[in-house]
Design a protein around this motif. Structure first.
Motif, PDB file in Angstrom:
ATOM      1  N   VAL A  44       0.855  -1.183   0.000  1.00 17.82           N
ATOM      2  CA  VAL A  44       0.000   0.000   0.000  1.00 17.82           C
ATOM      3  C   VAL A  44       0.891   1.233   0.000  1.00 17.82           C
ATOM      4  O   VAL A  44       1.644   1.475   0.947  1.00 17.82           O
ATOM      5  CB  VAL A  44      -0.934   0.016   1.242  1.00 17.82           C
ATOM      6  CG1 VAL A  44      -1.751   1.299   1.270  1.00 17.82           C
ATOM      7  CG2 VAL A  44      -1.844  -1.207   1.229  1.00 17.82           C
ATOM      8  N   ILE A  46       1.614   5.162   0.203  1.00 17.35           N
ATOM      9  CA  ILE A  46       1.058   6.378   0.801  1.00 17.35           C
ATOM     10  C   ILE A  46       1.200   7.492  -0.233  1.00 17.35           C
ATOM     11  O   ILE A  46       2.297   7.754  -0.727  1.00 17.35           O
ATOM     12  CB  ILE A  46       1.778   6.735   2.116  1.00 17.35           C
ATOM     13  CG1 ILE A  46       1.595   5.595   3.128  1.00 17.35           C
ATOM     14  CG2 ILE A  46       1.252   8.058   2.667  1.00 17.35           C
ATOM     15  CD1 ILE A  46       2.422   5.761   4.391  1.00 17.35           C
ATOM     16  N   LEU A  74      -3.178   4.799  -0.553  1.00 14.59           N
ATOM     17  CA  LEU A  74      -3.768   5.327   0.670  1.00 14.59           C
ATOM     18  C   LEU A  74      -3.545   6.836   0.707  1.00 14.59           C
ATOM     19  O   LEU A  74      -2.409   7.307   0.692  1.00 14.59           O
ATOM     20  CB  LEU A  74      -3.114   4.665   1.884  1.00 14.59           C
ATOM     21  CG  LEU A  74      -3.744   4.942   3.244  1.00 14.59           C
ATOM     22  CD1 LEU A  74      -5.211   4.528   3.270  1.00 14.59           C
ATOM     23  CD2 LEU A  74      -2.982   4.181   4.322  1.00 14.59           C
ATOM     24  N   ASP A  75      -4.647   7.582   0.708  1.00  8.79           N
ATOM     25  CA  ASP A  75      -4.592   9.041   0.809  1.00  8.79           C
ATOM     26  C   ASP A  75      -4.880   9.392   2.265  1.00  8.79           C
ATOM     27  O   ASP A  75      -5.985   9.183   2.751  1.00  8.79           O
ATOM     28  CB  ASP A  75      -5.620   9.679  -0.114  1.00  8.79           C
ATOM     29  CG  ASP A  75      -5.507  11.197  -0.155  1.00  8.79           C
ATOM     30  OD1 ASP A  75      -4.819  11.784   0.697  1.00  8.79           O
ATOM     31  OD2 ASP A  75      -6.124  11.800  -1.055  1.00  8.79           O
ATOM     32  N   ILE A  76      -3.892   9.920   2.968  1.00  7.87           N
ATOM     33  CA  ILE A  76      -3.998  10.106   4.414  1.00  7.87           C
ATOM     34  C   ILE A  76      -4.392  11.511   4.848  1.00  7.87           C
ATOM     35  O   ILE A  76      -4.404  11.787   6.042  1.00  7.87           O
ATOM     36  CB  ILE A  76      -2.666   9.745   5.097  1.00  7.87           C
ATOM     37  CG1 ILE A  76      -1.537  10.605   4.540  1.00  7.87           C
ATOM     38  CG2 ILE A  76      -2.357   8.291   4.932  1.00  7.87           C
ATOM     39  CD1 ILE A  76      -0.565  11.021   5.560  1.00  7.87           C
ATOM     40  N   SER A  96     -11.450   2.911  -2.237  1.00  7.64           N
ATOM     41  CA  SER A  96     -10.918   1.772  -1.521  1.00  7.64           C
ATOM     42  C   SER A  96      -9.484   1.545  -1.949  1.00  7.64           C
ATOM     43  O   SER A  96      -8.992   2.158  -2.895  1.00  7.64           O
ATOM     44  CB  SER A  96     -11.750   0.533  -1.809  1.00  7.64           C
ATOM     45  OG  SER A  96     -11.490   0.075  -3.112  1.00  7.64           O
ATOM     46  N   LEU A  97      -8.829   0.672  -1.247  1.00  8.39           N
ATOM     47  CA  LEU A  97      -7.452   0.346  -1.584  1.00  8.39           C
ATOM     48  C   LEU A  97      -7.375  -0.474  -2.863  1.00  8.39           C
ATOM     49  O   LEU A  97      -6.325  -0.536  -3.484  1.00  8.39           O
ATOM     50  CB  LEU A  97      -6.808  -0.447  -0.442  1.00  8.39           C
ATOM     51  CG  LEU A  97      -6.598   0.311   0.861  1.00  8.39           C
ATOM     52  CD1 LEU A  97      -6.030  -0.619   1.917  1.00  8.39           C
ATOM     53  CD2 LEU A  97      -5.683   1.491   0.656  1.00  8.39           C
ATOM     54  N   LEU A 108       3.280  -1.025   4.152  1.00  8.62           N
ATOM     55  CA  LEU A 108       3.022   0.391   3.873  1.00  8.62           C
ATOM     56  C   LEU A 108       4.298   0.962   3.274  1.00  8.62           C
ATOM     57  O   LEU A 108       5.390   0.738   3.809  1.00  8.62           O
ATOM     58  CB  LEU A 108       2.719   1.150   5.166  1.00  8.62           C
ATOM     59  CG  LEU A 108       1.305   1.168   5.685  1.00  8.62           C
ATOM     60  CD1 LEU A 108       1.241   1.912   7.011  1.00  8.62           C
ATOM     61  CD2 LEU A 108       0.353   1.795   4.688  1.00  8.62           C
ATOM     62  N   ALA A 122      -1.418   7.019   8.388  1.00  6.52           N
ATOM     63  CA  ALA A 122      -1.608   5.928   7.431  1.00  6.52           C
ATOM     64  C   ALA A 122      -2.148   4.680   8.122  1.00  6.52           C
ATOM     65  O   ALA A 122      -3.006   3.977   7.569  1.00  6.52           O
ATOM     66  CB  ALA A 122      -0.288   5.611   6.722  1.00  6.52           C
ATOM     67  N   GLY A 125      -5.813   5.141   8.666  1.00  2.00           N
ATOM     68  CA  GLY A 125      -6.522   4.967   7.411  1.00  2.00           C
ATOM     69  C   GLY A 125      -6.581   3.515   6.974  1.00  2.00           C
ATOM     70  O   GLY A 125      -7.618   3.029   6.536  1.00  2.00           O
ATOM     71  N   LEU A 126      -5.468   2.822   7.109  1.00  2.00           N
ATOM     72  CA  LEU A 126      -5.402   1.420   6.681  1.00  2.00           C
ATOM     73  C   LEU A 126      -6.405   0.563   7.443  1.00  2.00           C
ATOM     74  O   LEU A 126      -7.118  -0.253   6.856  1.00  2.00           O
ATOM     75  CB  LEU A 126      -3.981   0.886   6.887  1.00  2.00           C
ATOM     76  CG  LEU A 126      -3.754  -0.569   6.482  1.00  2.00           C
ATOM     77  CD1 LEU A 126      -3.927  -0.738   4.977  1.00  2.00           C
ATOM     78  CD2 LEU A 126      -2.370  -1.019   6.919  1.00  2.00           C
ATOM     79  N   PHE A 129      -9.979   0.059   6.431  1.00  2.00           N
ATOM     80  CA  PHE A 129     -10.265  -0.868   5.330  1.00  2.00           C
ATOM     81  C   PHE A 129     -10.271  -2.323   5.768  1.00  2.00           C
ATOM     82  O   PHE A 129     -10.501  -3.214   4.961  1.00  2.00           O
ATOM     83  CB  PHE A 129      -9.249  -0.680   4.198  1.00  2.00           C
ATOM     84  CG  PHE A 129      -9.394   0.639   3.497  1.00  2.00           C
ATOM     85  CD1 PHE A 129     -10.409   0.843   2.578  1.00  2.00           C
ATOM     86  CD2 PHE A 129      -8.523   1.681   3.774  1.00  2.00           C
ATOM     87  CE1 PHE A 129     -10.550   2.065   1.926  1.00  2.00           C
ATOM     88  CE2 PHE A 129      -8.655   2.906   3.130  1.00  2.00           C
ATOM     89  CZ  PHE A 129      -9.672   3.103   2.212  1.00  2.00           C
TER      90      PHE A 129
END
Length: 187
Positions: A44, A46, A74-76, A96-97, A108, A122, A125-126, A129
């Motif tokens: 994933v 960032i 992933l947009d944090i 979504s991822l 990450l 992050a 955020g992770l 999901f």
């Protein structure tokens, strides 16, 4: 009140394009070794520069392991704890991822590890999901100056810096350039 960009002076190149590529090959092998292969592995990135790094690593790992490696973005922005220091309120990035993180080994990926606040955001955020089996952190450059107890599992290069110095990672996918440089604020 306008915020002027600080004047920066380049102090030197830390990594060339070929050094970045060799480092990513090494890191791909380390990921495979640490995870006993690529089964249940997902990368994933960032947003911004972690994304092309994750995609490159997935291609390298996929070629070695002869399988497709899931990658996500992933947009944090929404998860940052320093929002009050930004002038504009962030926009929540919907989406979504692109794959299910539940019970997966997630790596990450970010370009520079500094205070640790980006990684804390992050992680928040992770976990929105799903619940991964394990989360590992990979960073191309670790420059120190941590404010949170966060360390990377995989590090391309450690570069001790002063608080006046900035590490700039430039990747062809975003910057149409490929290098890592050390710059310093000029006052």
């Amino acid at each position: 009140m306008s915020q002027e960009k600080p004047q920066l002076r380049e102090k030197g190149r830390i990594m060339s394009a070929s050094e970045i590529e060799r480092t990513l090959v090494r890191l791909a092998h380390e990921i495979i070794e640490k995870n006993n292969g690529a089964d249940r592995l997902g990368l994933v990135g960032i947003k911004r520069r972690g994304v092309p790094l994750a995609e490159r690593l997935a291609k390298l790992i996929g070629a070695i392991e002869k399988r497709t490696i899931d990658t996500g973005v992933l947009d944090i922005q929404f998860y940052r704890d320093d929002l009050s220091t930004h002038s504009a309120r962030p926009v929540v990035a919907e989406g979504s991822l692109g794959f299910d993180v539940a019970d997966r080994n997630i790596v990450l990926v970010d370009d520079v590890l500094y205070t640790g606040r980006t990684i804390r955001a992050a992680l928040d955020g992770l976990f929105d999901f799903g619940r991964p089996r394990r989360v590992q952190l990979l960073t191309l450059i670790d420059r120190g100056h941590r404010e949170l107890p966060i360390e990377a599992t995989f590090v391309g290069r450690k570069v001790p810096t002063s608080s006046r110095e900035i590490i700039e990672v430039k990747l062809r996918e975003i910057d149409n350039d490929e290098q890592v440089v050390l710059v310093e604020r000029v006052e």
